[in-house]
Design a protein around this motif. Structure first.
Motif, PDB file in Angstrom:
ATOM      1  N   THR A 172      -0.717   6.576  -5.448  1.00 21.00           N
ATOM      2  CA  THR A 172      -2.158   6.837  -5.421  1.00 21.00           C
ATOM      3  C   THR A 172      -2.550   7.529  -6.725  1.00 21.00           C
ATOM      4  O   THR A 172      -1.675   7.919  -7.502  1.00 21.00           O
ATOM      5  N   LEU A 229       0.825  -1.202   0.000  1.00 26.55           N
ATOM      6  CA  LEU A 229       0.000   0.000   0.000  1.00 26.55           C
ATOM      7  C   LEU A 229       0.862   1.257   0.000  1.00 26.55           C
ATOM      8  O   LEU A 229       0.530   2.251  -0.652  1.00 26.55           O
ATOM      9  N   CYS A 230       1.980   1.218   0.731  1.00 27.39           N
ATOM     10  CA  CYS A 230       2.879   2.375   0.785  1.00 27.39           C
ATOM     11  C   CYS A 230       3.680   2.540  -0.500  1.00 27.39           C
ATOM     12  O   CYS A 230       4.027   3.655  -0.875  1.00 27.39           O
ATOM     13  N   LYS A 253       0.967  10.576  -5.450  1.00 29.11           N
ATOM     14  CA  LYS A 253       1.693  10.503  -4.178  1.00 29.11           C
ATOM     15  C   LYS A 253       1.620   9.086  -3.632  1.00 29.11           C
ATOM     16  O   LYS A 253       0.890   8.247  -4.118  1.00 29.11           O
ATOM     17  N   ARG A 254       2.382   8.854  -2.595  1.00 26.86           N
ATOM     18  CA  ARG A 254       2.376   7.546  -1.943  1.00 26.86           C
ATOM     19  C   ARG A 254       1.604   7.647  -0.626  1.00 26.86           C
ATOM     20  O   ARG A 254       1.597   8.675   0.028  1.00 26.86           O
ATOM     21  N   LEU A 255       0.959   6.565  -0.254  1.00 28.75           N
ATOM     22  CA  LEU A 255       0.177   6.516   0.978  1.00 28.75           C
ATOM     23  C   LEU A 255       1.129   6.481   2.177  1.00 28.75           C
ATOM     24  O   LEU A 255       2.062   5.672   2.203  1.00 28.75           O
ATOM     25  N   ASP A 308       2.818   1.549  -3.730  1.00 29.63           N
ATOM     26  CA  ASP A 308       2.047   1.886  -4.930  1.00 29.63           C
ATOM     27  C   ASP A 308       1.621   3.349  -4.905  1.00 29.63           C
ATOM     28  O   ASP A 308       1.136   3.843  -3.892  1.00 29.63           O
ATOM     29  N   ASN A 329      -3.357  10.462  -7.329  1.00 25.76           N
ATOM     30  CA  ASN A 329      -2.776  11.798  -7.484  1.00 25.76           C
ATOM     31  C   ASN A 329      -1.258  11.761  -7.608  1.00 25.76           C
ATOM     32  O   ASN A 329      -0.605  12.798  -7.624  1.00 25.76           O
ATOM     33  N   ARG A 376     -13.794   0.329  -0.633  1.00 25.49           N
ATOM     34  CA  ARG A 376     -13.294  -0.064  -1.948  1.00 25.49           C
ATOM     35  C   ARG A 376     -14.112  -1.202  -2.555  1.00 25.49           C
ATOM     36  O   ARG A 376     -13.759  -1.733  -3.595  1.00 25.49           O
TER      37      ARG A 376
END
Length: 91
Positions: A17, A12-13, A21-23, A15, A19, A41
Motif C-alpha cells: 500500500t 491485493l494482498c 504495508k500490505r493489505l 502489493d 504506506n 477508486r
C-alpha cells in the motif's frame, strides 16, 4: 491500487500500500465481496456517466459506518448531477 476491480485477492494482498504495508487478507476479501467499495477508486466524473441503477445493484450489506461515510463523501457531487440528468429524455 486504482485498478482494484481487475485484481485478485492474492494480488491485493501482495502489493504494498502507499504506506508500505500490505493489505490484510480479510480487507482484500471484503473489497472484492462488497463491490460498491470499488467505486472509491473510480473518478466521480466516470461515475456520473454510469446509470444510477448500477449503484443500486451493488452490494452494500456489511459496510461499516466509516465505509458508508467514505462512500457518501465520494459520491456527494454525483447525486445532483444525476438529478439534473433525470430531465433528459435519453437517460
Amino acid at each position: 491500487p486504482v485498478n482494484v476491480k481487475s485484481m485478485t485477492e492474492a494480488q491485493l494482498c501482495a502489493d504494498p500500500t502507499p504506506n508500505g504495508k500490505r493489505l490484510p487478507r480479510a480487507m482484500a476479501k471484503k473489497f472484492k465481496r462488497t463491490n460498491v467499495l470499488q467505486l472509491l477508486r473510480v473518478n466521480p466524473e466516470d461515475i456520473v456517466r454510469m446509470h444510477p441503477s448500477t449503484l443500486e445493484n451493488m452490494r452494500v450489506v456489511g459496510m461499516t459506518l466509516t465505509e458508508r461515510r467514505a462512500m457518501y463523501a465520494h459520491l456527494k457531487d454525483v447525486g445532483p448531477k444525476w438529478k439534473a440528468m433525470q430531465a433528459d429524455q435519453m437517460t
